[in-house]
Structure formats: structure tokens, C-alpha cells
Design a protein around this motif. Structure first.
Motif, PDB file in Angstrom:
ATOM      1  N   MET A   1      22.646  -2.296   6.566  1.00 38.56           N
ATOM      2  CA  MET A   1      22.322  -3.747   6.952  1.00 38.56           C
ATOM      3  C   MET A   1      23.498  -4.329   6.530  1.00 38.56           C
ATOM      4  N   PRO A   2      24.148  -5.262   7.209  1.00 39.43           N
ATOM      5  CA  PRO A   2      25.245  -6.336   6.780  1.00 39.43           C
ATOM      6  C   PRO A   2      24.624  -7.212   5.499  1.00 39.43           C
ATOM      7  N   ALA A   3      25.409  -7.115   4.322  1.00 38.22           N
ATOM      8  CA  ALA A   3      24.919  -7.823   3.236  1.00 38.22           C
ATOM      9  C   ALA A   3      24.545  -9.316   3.518  1.00 38.22           C
ATOM     10  N   ARG A   4      25.110  -9.934   4.494  1.00 40.85           N
ATOM     11  CA  ARG A   4      24.802 -11.411   4.815  1.00 40.85           C
ATOM     12  C   ARG A   4      23.360 -11.559   5.397  1.00 40.85           C
ATOM     13  N   ASN A   5      22.620 -10.996   5.728  1.00 40.36           N
ATOM     14  CA  ASN A   5      21.482 -10.967   6.315  1.00 40.36           C
ATOM     15  C   ASN A   5      20.354 -10.778   5.041  1.00 40.36           C
ATOM     16  N   LEU A   6      20.851 -10.653   3.773  1.00 33.27           N
ATOM     17  CA  LEU A   6      19.649 -10.432   2.815  1.00 33.27           C
ATOM     18  C   LEU A   6      19.502 -11.740   2.146  1.00 33.27           C
ATOM     19  N   SER A   7      18.335 -11.992   1.491  1.00 36.48           N
ATOM     20  CA  SER A   7      18.080 -13.397   0.991  1.00 36.48           C
ATOM     21  C   SER A   7      18.984 -13.598  -0.270  1.00 36.48           C
TER      22      SER A   7
ATOM     23  N   VAL B   1      25.167  -3.476   2.824  1.00 36.95           N
ATOM     24  CA  VAL B   1      24.633  -3.301   1.564  1.00 36.95           C
ATOM     25  C   VAL B   1      25.147  -2.133   0.708  1.00 36.95           C
ATOM     26  N   GLY B   2      25.122  -1.015   1.242  1.00 37.90           N
ATOM     27  CA  GLY B   2      25.581   0.180   0.605  1.00 37.90           C
ATOM     28  C   GLY B   2      26.952   0.198   0.253  1.00 37.90           C
ATOM     29  N   GLU B   3      27.821  -0.211   1.287  1.00 34.61           N
ATOM     30  CA  GLU B   3      29.364  -0.580   0.822  1.00 34.61           C
ATOM     31  C   GLU B   3      29.655  -1.561  -0.154  1.00 34.61           C
ATOM     32  N   ASN B   4      28.778  -2.626   0.042  1.00 39.83           N
ATOM     33  CA  ASN B   4      28.749  -3.660  -1.263  1.00 39.83           C
ATOM     34  C   ASN B   4      28.646  -2.745  -2.766  1.00 39.83           C
ATOM     35  N   ILE B   5      27.477  -2.092  -2.450  1.00 46.64           N
ATOM     36  CA  ILE B   5      27.115  -1.530  -3.789  1.00 46.64           C
ATOM     37  C   ILE B   5      28.254  -0.438  -4.437  1.00 46.64           C
ATOM     38  N   VAL B   6      28.747   0.254  -3.631  1.00 42.06           N
ATOM     39  CA  VAL B   6      29.783   1.416  -4.218  1.00 42.06           C
ATOM     40  C   VAL B   6      31.142   0.927  -4.527  1.00 42.06           C
TER      41      VAL B   6
ATOM     42  N   ARG C   1      19.453   5.404  -5.087  1.00 44.56           N
ATOM     43  CA  ARG C   1      18.788   5.435  -6.219  1.00 44.56           C
ATOM     44  C   ARG C   1      18.577   3.800  -6.646  1.00 44.56           C
ATOM     45  N   TYR C   2      19.686   3.050  -6.691  1.00 43.70           N
ATOM     46  CA  TYR C   2      19.617   1.805  -7.276  1.00 43.70           C
ATOM     47  C   TYR C   2      19.107   0.843  -6.372  1.00 43.70           C
ATOM     48  N   MET C   3      18.832   1.051  -4.972  1.00 43.52           N
ATOM     49  CA  MET C   3      18.206   0.322  -4.102  1.00 43.52           C
ATOM     50  C   MET C   3      16.847   0.294  -4.362  1.00 43.52           C
ATOM     51  N   THR C   4      16.257   1.668  -4.901  1.00 39.50           N
ATOM     52  CA  THR C   4      14.839   1.663  -5.275  1.00 39.50           C
ATOM     53  C   THR C   4      14.751   1.090  -6.397  1.00 39.50           C
ATOM     54  N   ALA C   5      15.589   1.389  -7.586  1.00 39.97           N
ATOM     55  CA  ALA C   5      15.319   0.855  -8.999  1.00 39.97           C
ATOM     56  C   ALA C   5      15.189  -0.586  -8.916  1.00 39.97           C
ATOM     57  N   LEU C   6      16.114  -1.225  -7.973  1.00 44.12           N
ATOM     58  CA  LEU C   6      16.036  -2.795  -8.274  1.00 44.12           C
ATOM     59  C   LEU C   6      15.413  -3.317  -7.075  1.00 44.12           C
ATOM     60  N   ARG C   7      14.460  -2.358  -6.441  1.00 47.18           N
ATOM     61  CA  ARG C   7      13.613  -2.805  -5.349  1.00 47.18           C
ATOM     62  C   ARG C   7      14.411  -3.756  -4.430  1.00 47.18           C
ATOM     63  N   ILE C   8      15.391  -3.463  -3.916  1.00 41.24           N
ATOM     64  CA  ILE C   8      16.125  -4.350  -2.844  1.00 41.24           C
ATOM     65  C   ILE C   8      15.551  -4.027  -1.394  1.00 41.24           C
ATOM     66  N   ASN C   9      15.301  -5.424  -0.849  1.00 43.07           N
ATOM     67  CA  ASN C   9      14.485  -5.465   0.375  1.00 43.07           C
ATOM     68  C   ASN C   9      14.906  -6.205   1.364  1.00 43.07           C
ATOM     69  N   PRO C  10      15.192  -5.750   2.583  1.00 40.80           N
ATOM     70  CA  PRO C  10      14.624  -4.469   3.050  1.00 40.80           C
ATOM     71  C   PRO C  10      15.691  -3.334   2.556  1.00 40.80           C
TER      72      PRO C  10
ATOM     73  N   GLN D   1      20.568 -10.427  -2.419  1.00 42.84           N
ATOM     74  CA  GLN D   1      21.956 -10.479  -2.554  1.00 42.84           C
ATOM     75  C   GLN D   1      22.608 -10.285  -3.967  1.00 42.84           C
ATOM     76  N   GLN D   2      21.791 -11.069  -4.760  1.00 39.44           N
ATOM     77  CA  GLN D   2      22.075 -11.135  -6.172  1.00 39.44           C
ATOM     78  C   GLN D   2      21.899  -9.531  -6.884  1.00 39.44           C
ATOM     79  N   LYS D   3      20.715  -8.867  -6.317  1.00 37.42           N
ATOM     80  CA  LYS D   3      20.459  -7.428  -6.884  1.00 37.42           C
ATOM     81  C   LYS D   3      21.686  -6.586  -6.245  1.00 37.42           C
ATOM     82  N   VAL D   4      21.922  -6.779  -5.116  1.00 40.82           N
ATOM     83  CA  VAL D   4      23.164  -5.800  -4.562  1.00 40.82           C
ATOM     84  C   VAL D   4      24.251  -5.996  -5.423  1.00 40.82           C
ATOM     85  N   LEU D   5      24.518  -7.320  -5.965  1.00 37.42           N
ATOM     86  CA  LEU D   5      25.851  -7.361  -6.999  1.00 37.42           C
ATOM     87  C   LEU D   5      25.524  -6.628  -8.312  1.00 37.42           C
TER      88      LEU D   5
END
Lengths: 329, 503
Positions: free
Chosen positions: B396-402, B353-358, B382-391, B406-410
Motif C-alpha cells: 500500500m502507498p505509505a500516504r494512505n496510512l494514518s 509501506v514495504g519499500e519505506n521499511i527497507v 516480521r516488523y509489520m506484525t511486530a509493530l502491528r502496522i494496520n492495514p 506512518q510513525q510505526k513504518v518509520l
């Protein structure tokens, strides 16, 4: 050139431009040679072009089939060497009759082509890789047969090598020339007047479309590699006739000369467009360059390579230009 | 009416996770042009693929001339008399027109192809169908319309019972479409049954006799074209029978229009993709693109990002004219784009997730100036909190997100680059209601912070809820621009989409 296009699918079209350029270049080169070097502009020099390059002509014609389908065959030189080795070995060590050896050797070539075509089509392997494997295999087999050069003493071969068919007063043909021309005519007929030949072009144009139009894509693609295998084999035999010997070190790099001749002859490497006649002109052009260097006498033979390199580059750029003006339509 | 030449009864077809066709009946009569209608994903292509034997039906039967048949492939379909001409012309551009009509079945004598015969017969056929082209010319040199007609001539000459035309008009201009329709009508009068698929409502109404509407893999109904109004057709296709929809708060229009537009496009278009259009987006403005699926929404926004290169018009970003030759140029000017297909075009599932974000920020910085670990963690956190990315686990590998996360990560990826213009293509598709609401809220708050947003969504309510201005697309053409004032309703927009006019 136009006489070839009278009744066939061929008319003067843009695809002919590349062939015409090659033809023009060949004529210009020959004219220049005739002016600069005395004795260059004789009929025998022209015939010698065929004699010295007959094996390359045959191999390059087979290569044209493969390239027209959008493939490539890197094994041709190795298969040619293997054919010559096999032939020499069977004749000299095992003393098989010529009538049995020649067909057998040609069958081996066809078999090689079938194997590579089968792998390329059914396992969807890149032709480059599949035929590279075929090249190593064939080259290796040469040395399994014999590490040393084998001289051929079979009377059929030695006689053949000396046979001259007189043509006019000072010009003599060899049987190799006749075989080369026969192969050329046969290839032209096959490509333009049989369903197999038209399917070769169709696959080169768009294999996906050819499949949806119900053409026998598998059979045609494998068939093209079989033609190439047959031509390589025959080319190897012609080379053996020419040198009356066979060696695993013969015809290294021939595949590249053949590809160069095909491309210089105006066939698109992406397939679907080109003529065997162009390939023949390409072979002649390469031969003319060599002959000119021989007449010149002081230049190293590497200049041939440099000239071929420059020519190839020019022709690929030319194709690009012709091709892009076509797609812009 | 004579008996149906082709009948499908109770046909179902499923793919892993999708029910592409469910219990669909379909009839095709000789001498009719029958339109198959539905949005993308309604099951049109699946139905055609079952008919041509590309897919085998899971249940149900196909009857041809009253006899049950099981079609094993396109080749078999052709021998049964079902020919298909696809949007992509499946002919060989390097061969002549005549040869394309006859290849594989050339007349020959003693093994030699008879070229004269081929040319003569091809010329006859082309004349019969009023296709004006020299049979000796190379197909690749002909216009797309001619190529399409040649494909039809070939198909009909091989077998002439059922002809399937899958989006044949999508890359043709008006005259070429007319030419095609003329040939289609002629064939119909000869008794050929034609199945016609098109996204263009006008064309369907112009040429078809009857239509079958599919929605979500189910049959909605079979209608004579003359008896079905456009508004009803769109209603059937979208499943929105213009009942009252929940009306939500509409943001009021402000004075932001006065400011220099972030993006100003004039006459931007791309042949075969979208007709030239004008578009202006101001800072803090949310512009919604509405239209049916396939109406050119995605095509329009891809031009704004340089993902496709426009072949006409000019674009100015922040007041300066820019030549959008590629996404990197758009990114340099502060444009960010979240594509529609987040799995294949945006998210890199194997990265964390982190790698995808940066990713985008790193790309913008250039590879020679890596972000420091600390900076990275701070930003990602900061952005994970702001967008409330969960978990909230950046490793975590991005594929495991709902889907929603995933949309929020993008979104985070692009927000981190602090874009001036954010393009969102279907950001809420396939995610649950809660996440949807959060993303909508986020868009609104971004706009309040002065970011301009270009927002594409299939859901009209959503477009209405968050946009200040709505651009309506239809048939790959921008047909209306409406300020989102209180009186605009989903029904109103649907009507524009159906009729092409503001009434």
C-alpha cells in the motif's frame, strides 16, 4: 583605479581586489608583449584593442548589468547578429534611410531584452533557459532574413568604416572606440549614480530583501535585460560597421566571450558585486592575448581559447577565495 | 494611558485544516514594548502577518490610530507606519551600511544620487541610535547584531509609529542583545510602539512592559509584565495550570549506568542553534528531552545524528570518538533518527509501506547489494506484525496510512537496521491515543532489549512515563538533568522550565 572611487559608493575594498588583479595582469601581459615583440608596445596596438573588440566591449557591458542582478544572458551574440542582419537588409534590400534603420534596430534589441526579462521575472523561468530560447529565436530569424551574407554598400557605413580620428602622430581612433568608451562611461554612471543602477546591485545581493525593502524588482530586473538587449544590438551594429557586412553566422559564441570578459573582470556570477570597469579590463585582456598570438605568428588561434579557459578558471577560483574569506567573517 | 496606536478586534484567520487565529483582540500603545508570547503554532506569526498585510484576516478589524485600515502588503504597511524587522535580516549584504539605510529613497540631484548626503545622513542616524559602525562599510562584513540594528534604523527612519521585531535576538549573543535593547528602549522613549516576539523568557522580562499571550490561536490574556510571574506565563502558554495530572508508573533506576555509554557528548553545541551541552546515554536507557517548543530540543538531537554539524565539542559513540559530519556516519555507528516532521523529512509517501521499511537497511547495505525479494518480504512481514502496522498490506502507498501507522513504518525502518541508539523526535505528535500508547510501550520494550533511546516530546507526562533520565532545555540551553525518580512531577519540570532552577 582609485580615481574612480573618489566620491562614489566605491572605496578600496575587497571587491576591488579582483578588478585590480585583472588590471595587474593586463599591465604585466602588455609589458611582456612589448619586451618580446618589437612594435607591440605602441599606442596603436592599444587603440587597436579597442577597435577590434569595441563590439565585444559594448556587449559585455550589457552582460554585466544582467550578471549583476544574478542572471545571465545567452542571447547577446544572436541578438547582435540579428541586429546587423536586420540593418543590412533594410538598408540594402529596402533602401530605408540610415536615420530610420539605426533606431529601429536598437529598438528591436531592447524589445528582445524586454521579452526575455518579462518571461524570466513574471513566469519565474531560469534566465539560462529563457535567454537560450531567445538565442535560438534570434539566430533563426537571422536566416529568415537571409541565408547568405549581405554586404553593406550604404555610403554612411563605408565612410564610417574608413573614418580615422587622429590622436597624436601615429595613432588613429575610429568612431567605434568613442562609442565604446561612451557606453562604458554611461554604464558606470547608470550603475553608480542612479536608483536603477543601485537596485541592480541590490537585486543581485538579495532579491528577496530588495522586494521587502520596496525596490521595484520587476522593473529593475526586466530593465537589466533591456540594457543587455540594447547593448547587444549596438554591438551588432558596431560589428557591421567593422566588417561592412552582416551574416547569420557572425558572432557565434560571442555570448561566451562576453561572459568570460565579465567574470575575468571580477564580477561575481551570483550577482551583486562587480564593476563595468572590470568588464572593460576583461575585454582588453582577452584582446591582448589575441594580439600576442598574432604577433607570435606561428601559434594557432586556438591557443587564445586555451588561454581564456585557463584565465577563467583562475579567476573563478580567485573569486571563490575572496568570497569565502568574506563569508567567514 | 493614551489611546492605542494599533488595535486588532476579533481577528480570525484560518488556513485549510487549521484555525490559526480565532477571535483575537490585541492592543498596542505608543511608547511601550509589548511582548507577544506563545508556543510555536500559537498564532504569533499569523498575527504579525495579518498586521503587515501578508495575510488578510477572515474576520475582525485592524485599527490604526483609531481608523479602520485594511493592510494590503508589507509595502502598504510601511506607508501606514508599520515596519517589521525579521529574524532573517532583509537587507542587501553586498551594499554598504549607509546605502542599505537609504536604498530606494536616495537623495538625488538632477537624477544623480548624492553619495555624500547619504553618508552624512546615515552617520547622523547611526549616531542617534548609538550604533557604532562606519556607514561606508559593507553590510555583509558587519556582525548580525549590527545588521539587525541597521534594519531597525532603516525601518524607523522610514516610518516610526509601530515597529514589529520578530525574534530579533535568536542569533545574537548577550552583549549584542543588550545593544539591541538599548536601541529599543530609546525608541520606546521616543514614543514608538514596539511589538517584540521572542522565545527567551529572560529577555521578555527584561525589556517588555506588557505582554499578550496566545495559545492555539486564541487570546489567553493581556498582562503587565510586572504582574505576571514566570510560572503563570508558562502556564498560560502551555495551558497547563498545574492542576494534578495523572501520575503513572515510573520505571525504576537500574545499574545500567555502569555500562559503557552508547553516546557520550561533551560540550557539543552549534552557534545560533543550541548552546554547548553534555549528554550521556547508556544501553537500555531512555533519555527524555523536555522543554517548550523552540527551546532547542530538535536542534540538540539533530546534532547527535549529524543532521546538523556541531561547531564545538566531541561525541563518542560506543566509546570511540566520532566526528559527526553527516547522518551517514551516525548511521554507520548504529544511530537511527526518526525526525519530527515525518511527512517532509522521513516518510516517502509515494513509495509503498514495504519499500519505506527497507529503505534504511538497503541504504546501509549499499546500493550494489540489493536485498533479495524473499529476505525483504520476510523482514517487512516480521516488523509489520511486530509493530502491528494496520492495514497489514506492504504494497500500500505509505500516504494512505494514518499518522500513527506512518510513525510505526518509520520506526520499523530504523528498527530493521538494529540500531544501538534510537533518536525519536516527537514520535507521538498528532497521532491518536491508542497508537500513542503502543509506541510508548514499544520504546520501553526496546530499552529492555538493550537499545538506548533519546526521546523528544512536548508532552511532559509522556516523557515522565517512559524515561529514566530527563534533560530539561530552555532558551536553547540544557539547563538541568534529572533522574526520573518517583518524586519528579510535570509541575516540577515546568517550574524548572519557567525559573531555570531546580527548586
Amino acid at each position: 583605479m582609485t580615481t574612480l572611487g573618489m566620491r562614489g559608493p566605491v572605496r578600496i575594498r575587497r571587491e576591488h581586489a579582483a578588478v585590480l588583479v585583472t588590471f595587474g595582469l593586463l599591465v604585466a601581459m602588455f609589458a611582456a608583449g612589448s619586451i618580446v615583440y618589437p612594435g607591440f608596445g605602441s599606442g596603436q596596438v592599444v587603440v587597436d584593442l579597442f577597435i577590434d573588440n569595441g563590439f565585444l566591449l559594448v556587449i559585455a557591458i550589457g552582460m554585466t548589468f544582467v550578471i549583476l542582478t544574478g542572471g545571465i544572458d545567452l542571447s547577446v551574440g544572436a541578438v547582435a547578429a540579428l541586429s546587423a542582419m536586420l540593418c543590412a537588409f533594410l538598408l540594402e534590400q529596402w533602401h530605408w534611410p540610415v536615420a530610420a534603420v539605426l533606431p529601429l534596430v536598437l529598438l528591436v534589441g531592447i524589445g528582445f531584452g524586454f521579452g526575455m526579462g518579462y518571461v524570466i521575472h513574471h513566469f519565474e523561468i531560469q534566465p539560462f533557459i529563457a535567454t537560450l530560447a531567445g538565442m535560438f529565436l534570434a539566430r533563426g530569424l537571422c536566416f529568415v532574413i537571409s541565408i547568405d551574407q549581405i554586404s553593406i554598400t550604404n555610403p554612411f557605413f563605408t565612410e564610417w568604416a574608413q573614418t580615422r580620428i587622429p590622436l597624436g602622430e601615429e595613432t588613429n581612433l575610429t568612431p567605434t572606440v568613442l562609442i565604446g568608451l561612451a557606453v562604458l562611461a554611461g554604464a558606470f554612471w547608470t550603475l553608480h549614480y542612479t536608483r536603477f543602477g543601485r537596485a541592480v546591485y541590490a537585486i543581485g545581493g538579495s532579491a528577496q530583501s530588495a522586494l521587502l525593502m520596496g525596490l521595484p524588482v520587476a522593473r529593475t530586473r526586466i530593465g537589466a535585460y533591456m540594457v543587455s538587449g540594447l547593448c547587444s544590438s549596438l554591438g551588432g551594429l558596431l560589428f557591421a560597421f567593422y566588417t561592412i557586412s552582416a551574416s547569420g553566422l557572425h558572432e557565434v559564441g560571442t555570448e561566451l566571450d562576453a561572459i568570460a570578459a565579465v567574470v575575468i573582470g571580477g564580477t561575481l556570477l551570483t550577482g551583486g558585486s562587480g564593476y563595468v570597469v572590470g568588464t572593460a579590463l576583461g575585454v582588453m585582456l582577452l584582446g591582448t592575448i589575441q594580439t600576442m598570438l598574432r604577433f607570435q605568428g606561428t601559434l594557432s588561434s586556438w591557443w587564445t581559447r586555451i588561454a581564456i579557459g585557463v584565465l577563467l578558471l583562475l579567476f573563478i577560483l580567485l573569486q571563490r577565495l575572496l568570497g569565502s574569506s568574506r563569508t567567514r567573517r | 494611558m493614551p489611546g492605542a496606536v494599533l488595535e486588532m478586534i476579533g481577528v480570525s484567520k484560518g488556513f485549510p485544516g487549521v484555525r490559526a487565529l480565532a477571535d483575537v483582540d490585541f492592543r498596542l500603545f505608543p511608547g511601550e514594548i509589548h511582548a507577544l508570547m506563545g508556543e510555536n503554532g500559537a498564532g504569533k506569526s499569523t498575527l504579525i502577518k495579518v498586521l503587515t498585510g501578508v495575510h488578510a484576516a477572515d474576520a475582525g478589524e485592524v485599527r490604526l490610530g483609531g481608523d479602520r485600515v485594511s493592510v494590503t502588503g508589507p509595502q502598504h504597511a510601511q506607508t501606514l507606519g508599520i515596519s517589521t524587522v525579521y529574524q532573517e535580516v532583509n537587507l542587501c549584504p553586498n551594499l554598504t551600511v549607509a546605502e542599505n539605510v537609504f536604498i530606494g529613497r536616495e537623495p538625488s540631484k538632477a537624477g544623480a544620487i548624492r553619495w555624500r548626503e547619504i553618508r552624512r545622513r546615515a552617520a547622523e542616524l547611526l549616531t542617534r541610535f548609538h550604533v557604532d559602525v562606519d556607514p561606508g562599510v559593507r553590510l555583509g562584513a558587519c556582525s548580525l547584531a549590527i545588521q539587525q540594528l541597521v534594519a531597525i534604523v532603516r525601518a524607523v527612519d522610514i516610518s516610526a509609529k509601530v515597529l514589529i521585531l520578530d525574534e530579533p535576538t535568536s542569533s545574537l549573543d548577550r552583549d549584542e542583545v543588550e545593544q539591541l535593547f538599548t536601541v529599543m528602549r530609546r525608541l520606546r522613549d521616543d514614543g514608538v510602539a514596539i511589538l517584540f516576539v521572542s522565545h527567551f523568557l529572560d529577555q521578555v522580562y527584561e525589556v517588555s512592559d506588557r505582554m499578550t499571550v496566545l495559545r492555539n490561536g486564541r487570546l489567553v490574556g493581556e498582562f503587565p509584565t510586572a504582574d505576571l510571574s514566570r510560572i503563570d506565563l508558562v502556564g498560560h502558554m502551555t495551558g497547563r495550570m498545574l492542576s494534578t495530572l495523572e501520575q503513572l508508573h515510573v520505571p525504576e533506576e537500574t545499574a545500567r549506568v555502569q555500562a559503557e555509554p552508547v553516546l557520550k557528548a561533551q560540550g557539543v553545541g552549534r552557534r545560533g542553534s543550541i548552546a554547548p551541552f553534555d549528554l550521556e546515554i547508556h544501553p537500555g536507557e531512555v533519555v527524555g528531552l523536555a522543554g517548550l517548543l523552540g527551546s532547542g530540543r530538535t536542534e540538540a538531537v539533530r546534532l547527535m545524528f549529524g543532521a546538523d554539524v556541531a561547531d564545538s565539542g566531541t561525541v563518542a559513540l560506543g566509546g570511540k570518538p566520532v566526528s559527526l559530519r553527516g547522518p551517514n556516519i551516525a548511521i554507520d555507528h548504529g544511530v537511527a533518527f526518526c525526525p519530527e516532521n515525518r511527512k517532509s523529512e522521513g516518510l516517502i509517501e509515494d513509495l509503498t509501506v514495504g519499500e519505506n521499511i527497507v529503505l534504511a537497511l538497503q541504504a546501509a547495505n549499499g546500493w550494489l547489494r540489493p536485498l533479495s525479494q524473499a529476505k525483504r518480504q520476510e523482514l517487512v512481514g516480521r516488523y509489520m506484525t511486530a509493530l502491528r502496522i494496520n492495514p497489514a498490506d506492504p504494497d500500500m502507498p505509505a500516504r494512505n496510512l494514518s499518522g500513527g501507522n506512518q510513525q510505526k513504518v518509520l520506526l520499523a525502518r530504523w528498527l530493521i537496521t538494529q540500531p544501538k541508539l534510537l533518536i525519536l523526535d516527537e514520535p507521538t505528535r498528532g497521532i491518536d491515543v491508542g497508537a500513542k500508547a503502543e509506541i510508548q510501550k514499544l520504546v520501553v520494550s526496546l530499552a529492555e532489549d538493550g537499545v538506548a533511546v533519546l526521546f523528544v516530546s512536548a508532552e511532559l507526562e509522556e516523557v515522565l512515563r517512559i524515561s529514566h533520565k530527563i534533560e530539561v532545555l530552555r532558551d536553547r540551553r540544557l539547563i538541568a538533568e534529572i533522574g526520573n525518580i518517583g518524586s519528579v512531577t510535570p509541575e516540577g519540570i515546568l517550574e524548572i522550565i519557567a525559573n531555570g532552577t531546580t527548586s
